[in-house]
Design a protein around this motif. Structure first.
Motif, PDB file in Angstrom:
ATOM      1  N   SER A 325       0.821  -1.221   0.000  1.00 24.15           N
ATOM      2  CA  SER A 325       0.000   0.000   0.000  1.00 24.15           C
ATOM      3  C   SER A 325       0.848   1.262   0.000  1.00 24.15           C
ATOM      4  CB  SER A 325      -0.906   0.026   1.227  1.00 24.15           C
ATOM      5  OG  SER A 325      -1.880  -0.974   1.132  1.00 24.15           O
ATOM      6  N   SER A 329       0.291   1.135  -4.331  1.00 24.22           N
ATOM      7  CA  SER A 329      -0.962   1.875  -4.211  1.00 24.22           C
ATOM      8  C   SER A 329      -1.838   1.286  -3.128  1.00 24.22           C
ATOM      9  CB  SER A 329      -1.724   1.825  -5.542  1.00 24.22           C
ATOM     10  OG  SER A 329      -3.028   2.333  -5.358  1.00 24.22           O
ATOM     11  N   PRO A 330      -2.470   2.143  -2.333  1.00 27.60           N
ATOM     12  CA  PRO A 330      -3.424   1.635  -1.343  1.00 27.60           C
ATOM     13  C   PRO A 330      -4.697   1.085  -2.000  1.00 27.60           C
ATOM     14  CG  PRO A 330      -3.350   4.041  -1.283  1.00 27.60           C
ATOM     15  CD  PRO A 330      -2.272   3.596  -2.226  1.00 27.60           C
ATOM     16  N   MET A 331      -4.944   1.450  -3.250  1.00 29.75           N
ATOM     17  CA  MET A 331      -6.158   0.969  -3.922  1.00 29.75           C
ATOM     18  C   MET A 331      -6.014  -0.465  -4.394  1.00 29.75           C
ATOM     19  SD  MET A 331      -6.551   4.373  -6.186  1.00 29.75           S
ATOM     20  CE  MET A 331      -8.295   4.662  -6.407  1.00 29.75           C
ATOM     21  N   MET A 332      -4.780  -0.931  -4.453  1.00 34.83           N
ATOM     22  CA  MET A 332      -4.481  -2.285  -4.876  1.00 34.83           C
ATOM     23  C   MET A 332      -4.333  -3.089  -3.595  1.00 34.83           C
ATOM     24  SD  MET A 332      -1.204  -3.064  -7.211  1.00 34.83           S
ATOM     25  CE  MET A 332      -1.475  -1.648  -8.269  1.00 34.83           C
ATOM     26  N   ARG A 333      -5.220  -3.990  -3.336  1.00 34.51           N
ATOM     27  CA  ARG A 333      -5.260  -4.573  -2.004  1.00 34.51           C
ATOM     28  C   ARG A 333      -4.407  -5.840  -1.910  1.00 34.51           C
ATOM     29  NH1 ARG A 333      -5.224  -1.639   0.836  1.00 34.51           N
ATOM     30  NH2 ARG A 333      -6.203  -2.733   2.526  1.00 34.51           N
TER      31      ARG A 333
END
Lengths: 494, 494
Positions: A325, A329-333
């Motif tokens: 994250s 990216s934090p959107m990619m979990r």
């Protein structure tokens, strides 16, 4: 609506004609126009009456029969099924708010504010911690990695190993050794949907309502919340410049301690070796576990990342937690746990029952990124960019506030803590509001302290957790300037 | 190893030279070669001794200081930190199997077999239910959708709405109306990592250790397991050709009922309207919830999909659950809940604490697929392909076994239940093993019944749940042929 109906028509049988007939008859049956036992028209006569084909009526009747509204009989008219007394749907006058009881976990969650952290962002400059700049993202390499995965066609589409893609775990095994001197077997790695899910699995597997857990104070709020959601009791232990004050643990009985030893969140301390030993020994003595959240070790600007607790001793009571994250990216979990060998099966089972496994495409794409070296070169680039942002922020803060502030925890990570020496913590909300009105998002440190630690706001100065990793140097300067305006408005309202 | 060291070297400071020095000194301190309070060589003398630059030594010393092994003092030699008594790491002679207590949930999971379902597939023909054929996957459309999402650059990379991408929820809202006549607000939709996570959220939010839940018998095993994992008591209610026998509920008190009313898993019944009313009324009377798992309604070959329970009444006690695991891929972890309005906040909070949100790229790609109509045209194509597979399987079974079998639940879905009239359920393991040895995977229905229902194996014939959606027509024929050989081997071992 017209659009929707057209799309339904483009769908599958029955066509809209049949569907309209079906809907009309269903409503009539439900409203008692056709009572139980009464007969519907024959398909032939209804078709003539409605100017549709007989097939259309038959499709409607078959649907009604399949749903139990009518019985079809060879050569006879359809008969309305006897809906037994009490089998009609009860009218509910109850308020929509009415609701059956939830579980104890559910009731605890209901007591939390419903919207933790999430707010659409309309600020000119936002120092929210945890966000990243899209310009840092290795878009081209990622696109290449994703496409290489999508075009591979597996033998069949099936549920995968709950521990995650074997290829990704192999890549992570190498990465953890290179970047963190962490050695583990492939079977000890469990890929999760970001570190939050890793924390959740730990909470569920280790804590009961009558358990206790040790939490850093101040510390990561969403860890505190997920552990508390089990009903377990929080034992808050204070943090200083060396991280958790492990001496305080001497008389503490708990089943688990949550720590961020490589870079304490939020204060930034590195836990020295003596405290590390004290902590691990404390856990060994009590058959307790240490959950080591290594959330941002990629961003150390001075020394190398400190080796994890997991690599002390045989690691049999340490659960290590990492994430992408902060790097991608934090959107990619995607996150990963390294669990002791004796827990690897139960963690895998829990992950499988919880959501089968983490989505495969991104796992495999990340594996390919690590394999070809692109991940680590991206991390080096991101570290350089964030080092520059940090310099910019520290210089701007220094130039603007000088001795009125003290900065803590700037050696590492993607945030600093800024203490306003002249303001009391009780002014936090006022400063945040003043800044917000000027279009700058700042975040007080208060919410990271134990909720009941109320005397703190009188004892301590006002502190902000300032994240900089989503901001351009220009925005950082602008933000500090706006913060100074907000500060003046608060300290000198005249 | 050499490779790894090289890669470390390509990493960041300290370089390998410094790292080797650091490692060596650390080990000497830990092993008592340098005792507490003793002094290390000056950086200058050590640099000369080791033929390295003074900077290299300084880097090593700084790392040791940051980790608390030594104290650096201006103008003096580094001094080894006093590790207080008891702060060395204890030697653990305990077996690696030794382990602190887990939570009650953890202990329940430990009692399960560790590897639910997952096995690498080496069979020639595998009738495992739930797998899909990669050739059905709309690879081109998906690649286009994913690329359109990757190339969009958001304002910043930040955690998203826990309920899921707004764009996907909007697309799903339209899809659910068109395909399932289900009407709901955007806020009622929660995107989850496949339906398993939806079930898990229901389990956690609705069930406590002292709760009870109603389960279809036979029914979906992983639903049973996740609900049981809360410690709640299972009330098994038998299923017939019309789904759950709701009349049996009259005296049942439970907090939740799990049902598959549109296509009972595994037996295939459609629940008629009278039972639907009875079920929803039962729940209304008890402030209980109905969890409606609509796992495969896309695949009805005779009638339209039956409207969901959720659309009966005001839906205030029905939680609806859908998935793309059967239409796109089980490896892509996306499902969706439609929850009553009064539960939408607590479900969102639970999702957020559990794993923040589902990964964004695939959510947005799915949204784009639905928006442009490609999803629904794919579903139509997949329905056609699976209808053909179903015909092939039914014909092959009929031609091979004739009256020795009875097929159930073939009107819909991606599997059929095949009863071998002459074999007792107790022969299940023998037949499965015989088939396995011939390279064909078959799956007995036993594991879908309540675990304690032991007398069943004497009363009932042997049943198989045969999934066909991953197989080509040729493989289906081959598989049935091999199954016939296995059958002969079991019934006529001579």
């Amino acid at each position: 609506m017209v659009q929707s109906e057209k799309q339904v028509e483009a769908g599958h049988a029955p066509k809209m004609g049949a569907r309209r007939i079906y809907e009309a008859l269903k409503n009539q049956i439900l409203n008692g126009v056709y009572s139980a036992g009464s007969q519907l028209p024959s398909s032939r006569s209804l078709a003539i009456e409605l100017h549709v084909s007989r097939t259309t009526v038959t499709v409607a009747y078959e649907q009604l029969a399949a749903e139990g509204f009518v019985e079809l009989r060879q050569g006879a008219r359809p008969r309305v099924t006897a809906l037994q007394l009490g089998q009609r749907l009860r009218e509910t006058n109850a308020s929509r708010e009415a609701c059956g009881p939830l579980s104890a976990y559910g009731e605890r969650l209901r007591a939390l504010p419903p919207w933790l952290d999430y707010l659409p962002n309309t600020l000119a400059v936002d120092f929210r911690y945890g966000d990243l700049a899209p310009s840092d993202f290795p878009a081209l390499a990622w696109k290449r990695a994703v496409n290489s995965v999508i075009t591979q066609r597996p033998g069949r589409l099936a549920y995968e190993d709950p521990r995650g893609s074997r290829r990704l775990r192999q890549a992570l095994q190498g990465y953890l050794w290179r970047a963190r001197t962490l050695q583990c077997d492939l079977e000890q790695i469990i890929v999760v949907n970001g570190s939050q899910q890793g924390l959740d699995l730990c909470a569920r597997l280790l804590l009961d309502e009558d358990s206790a857990f040790v939490m850093e104070n101040p510390g990561y709020r969403m860890a505190r919340q997920i552990f508390s959601s089990t009903g377990a009791c929080t034992i808050d232990v204070d943090v200083d410049a060396d991280g958790l004050q492990t001496a305080e643990l001497a008389n503490v009985n708990a089943r688990m301690a949550y720590v961020t030893p490589s870079h304490q969140f939020p204060l930034g301390g590195v836990m020295p070796i003596s405290r590390r030993h004290q902590l691990v020994n404390w856990a060994l003595d009590r058959d307790a576990y240490v959950v080591e959240d290594d959330y941002d070790s990629e961003y150390r600007y001075d020394i190398s990342p400190v080796p994890p607790l997991q690599s002390l001793g045989d690691g049999r009571n340490v659960i290590y937690l990492g994430t992408i994250s902060k790097t991608l990216s934090p959107m990619m979990r995607i996150g990963y746990l390294v669990v002791p060998k004796h827990l690897q099966d139960v963690f895998a089972t829990s992950k499988q029952l919880t959501d089968r496994h983490t989505s495969m495409t991104e796992q495999e794409a990340l594996a390919s990124l690590i394999e070809c070296g692109a991940y680590e070169s991206h991390v080096r680039r991101a570290r350089r960019l964030n080092r520059e942002r940090r310099e910019m922020l520290l210089n701007a803060l220094q130039a603007t506030f000088g001795r009125r502030i003290t900065v803590e925890g700037a050696d590492a990570g993607l945030h600093v803590v800024v203490w306003f020496n002249e303001l009391s913590a009780s002014a936090e909300a006022v400063l945040m509001k003043a800044a917000y009105e000027l279009g700058v998002g700042i975040y007080g440190i208060s919410s990271l302290y134990a909720p009941l630690d109320t005397s703190r706001s009188e004892r301590q100065p006002l502190g902000l957790v300032m994240g900089y990793s989503a901001l351009s140097p220009k925005h950082i300067q602008k933000g500090v300037q706006l913060l100074a305006e907000a500060f003046s408005a608060v300290t000198d309202p005249g």
